[in-house]
Design a protein around this motif. Sequence first.
Motif, mmCIF file in Angstrom:
data_model
loop_
_atom_site.group_PDB
_atom_site.id
_atom_site.type_symbol
_atom_site.label_atom_id
_atom_site.label_comp_id
_atom_site.label_asym_id
_atom_site.label_seq_id
_atom_site.Cartn_x
_atom_site.Cartn_y
_atom_site.Cartn_z
ATOM 1 N N THR A 24 -7.031 20.715 -2.009
ATOM 2 C CA THR A 24 -8.038 20.979 -3.246
ATOM 3 C C THR A 24 -8.504 22.040 -3.400
ATOM 4 O O THR A 24 -9.410 22.344 -4.451
ATOM 5 N N LYS A 25 -8.353 23.095 -2.522
ATOM 6 C CA LYS A 25 -9.188 24.369 -2.631
ATOM 7 C C LYS A 25 -8.117 25.311 -2.053
ATOM 8 O O LYS A 25 -7.536 25.029 -0.647
ATOM 9 N N LEU A 26 -7.737 26.603 -2.560
ATOM 10 C CA LEU A 26 -7.169 27.715 -1.914
ATOM 11 C C LEU A 26 -7.684 28.993 -2.662
ATOM 12 O O LEU A 26 -7.705 28.961 -3.729
ATOM 13 N N ALA A 27 -8.070 29.753 -1.849
ATOM 14 C CA ALA A 27 -8.694 30.976 -2.351
ATOM 15 C C ALA A 27 -8.534 32.164 -1.444
ATOM 16 O O ALA A 27 -8.176 32.055 -0.182
ATOM 17 N N LEU A 28 -8.634 33.497 -1.863
ATOM 18 C CA LEU A 28 -8.367 34.679 -1.215
ATOM 19 C C LEU A 28 -9.450 35.610 -1.395
ATOM 20 O O LEU A 28 -9.733 35.973 -2.663
ATOM 21 N N SER A 29 -10.426 35.819 -0.375
ATOM 22 C CA SER A 29 -11.548 36.736 -0.916
ATOM 23 C C SER A 29 -11.270 37.710 0.062
ATOM 24 O O SER A 29 -10.897 37.973 1.279
ATOM 25 N N ASN A 30 -11.631 39.126 -0.702
ATOM 26 C CA ASN A 30 -11.709 40.511 -0.017
ATOM 27 C C ASN A 30 -12.732 41.363 -0.731
ATOM 28 O O ASN A 30 -13.600 40.627 -1.583
ATOM 29 N N GLY A 33 -13.527 40.689 -4.584
ATOM 30 C CA GLY A 33 -13.983 39.272 -4.872
ATOM 31 C C GLY A 33 -13.219 38.331 -4.351
ATOM 32 O O GLY A 33 -12.374 38.358 -3.518
ATOM 33 N N THR A 34 -13.023 37.059 -4.933
ATOM 34 C CA THR A 34 -12.533 35.973 -4.497
ATOM 35 C C THR A 34 -11.463 35.456 -5.869
ATOM 36 O O THR A 34 -11.947 35.274 -7.065
ATOM 37 N N LEU A 129 3.474 47.283 -5.781
ATOM 38 C CA LEU A 129 1.950 46.639 -5.503
ATOM 39 C C LEU A 129 1.396 47.026 -4.297
ATOM 40 O O LEU A 129 0.155 46.907 -4.171
ATOM 41 N N GLY A 130 2.259 46.825 -3.247
ATOM 42 C CA GLY A 130 1.632 46.982 -1.828
ATOM 43 C C GLY A 130 1.181 45.709 -1.295
ATOM 44 O O GLY A 130 1.702 44.801 -1.252
ATOM 45 N N THR A 131 0.005 45.727 -0.569
ATOM 46 C CA THR A 131 -0.278 44.617 0.398
ATOM 47 C C THR A 131 -2.017 44.285 -0.228
ATOM 48 O O THR A 131 -2.532 45.175 -0.711
ATOM 49 N N VAL A 132 -2.340 42.956 0.153
ATOM 50 C CA VAL A 132 -3.692 42.577 -0.443
ATOM 51 C C VAL A 132 -4.167 42.084 1.285
ATOM 52 O O VAL A 132 -3.464 41.070 1.805
ATOM 53 N N THR A 133 -5.277 42.375 1.673
ATOM 54 C CA THR A 133 -5.823 41.816 2.689
ATOM 55 C C THR A 133 -6.990 41.220 2.493
ATOM 56 O O THR A 133 -7.883 41.410 1.535
ATOM 57 N N GLY A 134 -7.294 39.935 3.179
ATOM 58 C CA GLY A 134 -8.575 39.230 2.765
ATOM 59 C C GLY A 134 -8.588 38.081 3.908
ATOM 60 O O GLY A 134 -7.885 37.877 4.696
ATOM 61 N N LYS A 135 -9.455 37.279 3.393
ATOM 62 C CA LYS A 135 -9.586 35.937 3.953
ATOM 63 C C LYS A 135 -9.198 34.639 3.100
ATOM 64 O O LYS A 135 -9.731 34.407 1.858
ATOM 65 N N PHE A 136 -8.144 33.965 3.735
ATOM 66 C CA PHE A 136 -7.551 32.829 2.931
ATOM 67 C C PHE A 136 -8.399 31.502 3.525
ATOM 68 O O PHE A 136 -8.810 31.428 4.526
#
Length: 144
Positions: A24-30, A33-34, A129-136
């Motif tokens: 019910t929730k999936l997000a990537l924050s870095n 933003g989120t 585009l490369g890579t994206v790092t964050g908190k899943f």
Amino acid sequence: FSCKPKEKEKEKDQMLKEGKWKITKLALSNSNGTQDLYGAMSDCDKDNFYFFNADNSFSLDESTLKCNASDPQTTTDGRWALEQNNTKLVLKESTIFGVKGDENLNVVSITTSSIEFSKDTTITLPAPLGTVTGKFQGTFTNVK
């Protein structure tokens, strides 16, 4: 007192086994933003149910909407385990997030109604585009 942690572990383990779970929730924050990954999911993925089976296998039921009509209604995909005093939810050889392999998720909380998890991650995007790092971050909700 030595029995209490094992009893508590069993309780969390049992909570997962007694559920019919939906993401019910999936997000990537870095630092940018989120990003709401759940909102980007297709309806045919949002209605899926997940089962943490008693034999520690992991199953997915396509529910009402299938993304591909020829897909089986139910698949058993990989194995699951709670580890490190219920702080890690390990999914072995699973395709839950669209990539076959192992997922080691940090457990934020487990209750009878939800499983909240997070994972520090790096996502490789198509060139250039490369890579994206964050908190899943995500939530499974028990819909019984």
